[in-house]
Every structure is written in C-alpha cells, then in structure tokens.
Write an enzyme that holds these catalytic residues in place. Sequence first.
Site, PDB file in Angstrom:
ATOM      1  N   ASP A  96       0.822  -1.212   0.000  1.00  0.00           N
ATOM      2  CA  ASP A  96       0.000   0.000   0.000  1.00  0.00           C
ATOM      3  C   ASP A  96       0.856   1.263   0.000  1.00  0.00           C
ATOM      4  OD1 ASP A  96      -2.253  -1.512  -0.055  1.00  0.00           O
ATOM      5  OD2 ASP A  96      -2.788  -1.225   2.044  1.00  0.00           O
ATOM      6  N   GLY A  97       2.021   1.216   0.640  1.00  0.00           N
ATOM      7  CA  GLY A  97       2.897   2.384   0.666  1.00  0.00           C
ATOM      8  C   GLY A  97       3.316   2.805  -0.729  1.00  0.00           C
ATOM      9  N   ASP A 200      -2.344  13.511  21.466  1.00  0.00           N
ATOM     10  CA  ASP A 200      -1.094  13.240  20.756  1.00  0.00           C
ATOM     11  C   ASP A 200      -1.180  13.655  19.292  1.00  0.00           C
ATOM     12  OD1 ASP A 200       0.092  12.236  23.010  1.00  0.00           O
ATOM     13  OD2 ASP A 200      -0.108  10.128  22.457  1.00  0.00           O
ATOM     14  N   THR A 211      -9.420   2.593   6.945  1.00  0.00           N
ATOM     15  CA  THR A 211      -8.908   1.301   7.405  1.00  0.00           C
ATOM     16  C   THR A 211      -7.420   1.359   7.723  1.00  0.00           C
ATOM     17  OG1 THR A 211      -8.622   0.656   5.082  1.00  0.00           O
ATOM     18  CG2 THR A 211     -10.633  -0.068   6.174  1.00  0.00           C
ATOM     19  N   ALA A 212      -6.854   2.557   7.752  1.00  0.00           N
ATOM     20  CA  ALA A 212      -5.429   2.712   8.043  1.00  0.00           C
ATOM     21  C   ALA A 212      -5.234   3.259   9.466  1.00  0.00           C
ATOM     22  CB  ALA A 212      -4.790   3.620   6.987  1.00  0.00           C
ATOM     23  N   SER A 216      -6.715   2.259  13.562  1.00  0.00           N
ATOM     24  CA  SER A 216      -5.848   1.908  14.700  1.00  0.00           C
ATOM     25  C   SER A 216      -6.089   2.823  15.894  1.00  0.00           C
ATOM     26  CB  SER A 216      -4.380   1.987  14.284  1.00  0.00           C
ATOM     27  OG  SER A 216      -4.093   1.071  13.253  1.00  0.00           O
TER      28      SER A 216
END
Length: 323
Positions: A96-97, A200, A211-212, A216
């Site tokens: 994906d990157g 943060d 979904t990235a 998370s």
Amino acid sequence: MALSSSWYDKLGAVLATKEAMQQMKRISEIRKVGIIAAMHKKDIETALRKVFSSLEAWGVEVLLQSECAKLLGKMKHCVSDAEIAASDMIFSLGGDGCMLSAVRMAVGHGTPVLGVRVGGLGFLSEVDWQDIDEAVEAIRNNNYLIDQRKLLQATVERCGNTVWLSYGLNDVVVLRGALSQVHMFEVRVDGELLISEFADGIIIATPTGSTAYSLSAGGPIVAPDADVLVLTPVCAHALYVRSIVMPPSSRFSIRAIATKGTEIEAAVMVDGQLTFGLSEGDVVSVSFSDQKANLVRLSKFRFIERLKQKLRWGCRDENATER
C-alpha cells in the site's frame, strides 16, 4: 406525477452518452506504462522482471525509475518521475505504501494506477505479481474498470502565506513530536471551533484511509464510496473527544499549541510518508481536493469481501467451533 416515456428515453440517452464517454476514456490506446517499485521487498527483482517481460511482450514502451532500471540492467528505459507520472498507466509494485506514492505521483495527470502486490497485506493492491500476465492481458483487451477515489489536500499557512502543500489518498495527520510534552490541539470546521483539547494528534481520513491509521486510533471503518470525511483524535486526554464523521464539504483548520513554558514540537504527515515540521502559530488546512486517484480494477471492487480477506472482518476462527 407520472413521467412520460419520452422522459425515460431522454434519460436513457444521457446515461448512454455518459457511459460511452467513460468507455472512450478507459479504452484510449495505452502506449507507455510506467513502473515504480518498493525496492526493499524480498521478491522485488523477480517480480520486476516478470512484469517488465509481460509489458514488453504486449509491445508498450516501459518506463522505469532509476533504481528499477539499474536492478534490471535496463538503463535505456530509465526516465524521470515526471515522465512516469505522464505515462498512460502506472504499475505500482509493492504494498500500500508504494500505491500511495504512485497516486501522489499521478496528481495533475489523472494517470490510472494498477497496484501489483509483492508481499505484505496490500489492501489497495489489485493483483499478485505472480498473476501479472493475466492482468496485462485483461488491460490489453480493455477488460478493466477505473475506481475513482477522492484525495485530500493539505496546506500549512504561516504568517498568512502557504508554505507547504501536499495531497494524500489515506489521511493527513497532525502529531506532536515523539519525545515532546503533550500538546493542545485546536480544530475548527468551516471556521467553527470543534475541538480544543490535549492529545497526541489529530487524523483527518478519507473513506479509503479509514482502514489505516484512523482505524488503529479507534475510528470507524467507512465504505470507500461514502462521500464523507473522518476526524479521529489520537490519545485525547478527554473521554468525550471521539471520532466524528463529517460532510465532504468540510474544511478543517488545525493548530498544535505547546504547553506553557515549552516550545512546539509537531509535524503534519501525509499518508504516513511526507512530513513537514510545524512552528508556533502554523495552521494546517485540510479538505477534499478536486484531484482524484484513478485505481485500476480488473473486476468490481467488493469492499466487504476485501474486509474479510485482509482484516478477517466478522470472521470467526475456522478452528473455533465451540462457544
């Protein structure tokens, strides 16, 4: 009120014309294909050679980044990134990157991108490198679709001037430094204050990027064809600060504010790849861009199937037969 048959005929003609225009755009002759690759992948040389061979057999001109050309010993095919961006199609070899890099490279050109998976999860990728011959044959015969995805535009305003601009398919994140003290994050939507809280960081994600990093950090999964933006705070210091889904017209303004007696240590990051350091008073503006990502699909994108396949979404362990 009943609609006349002539109205339906006119509507059918309009839709047929629109479909024909899309088809014409899709089947325009492909003469140049650019290749970019994640050079650190274990099987990248084998994958590159197979993809290059398949494209060469097709008869198109193959354009390679310098590292790819050196690895294959094909320096006469070495071109600049700008030439690859202006090609007729880009093959992205990796995960994906690499796909995210290819999409940004294509900004301003609208070049379609095919994700060729070489190891890893590859949520955005369309085909495994071992199956590239079949993929090339399908593209050669115009048996493919274009899946358009909206891109984010991020700018940094400093003293009234735009000092940085970037585009992203997944997300734009404003984060405090890894070793810095906690920062206050002020978020405005269309000029109206939404958040002013210690955290943060703040994530602005597209449906594609839901979904990235946003996932998370506790954000929702959003279907890619939903026309929304997702704001997800990272480790906010208040239980009431949670992820929120906003309309597509939303324009976010984000400021990172250092605690009293300390200096700001924060940055804006796009798709987890491009970063820009922020100074006191900088404003990060994020919104949907007019630019689109054109992803090549060999069949209709089935989001739920992809969730099950890649994230094992809603799937009980096949070995767990007892409650």
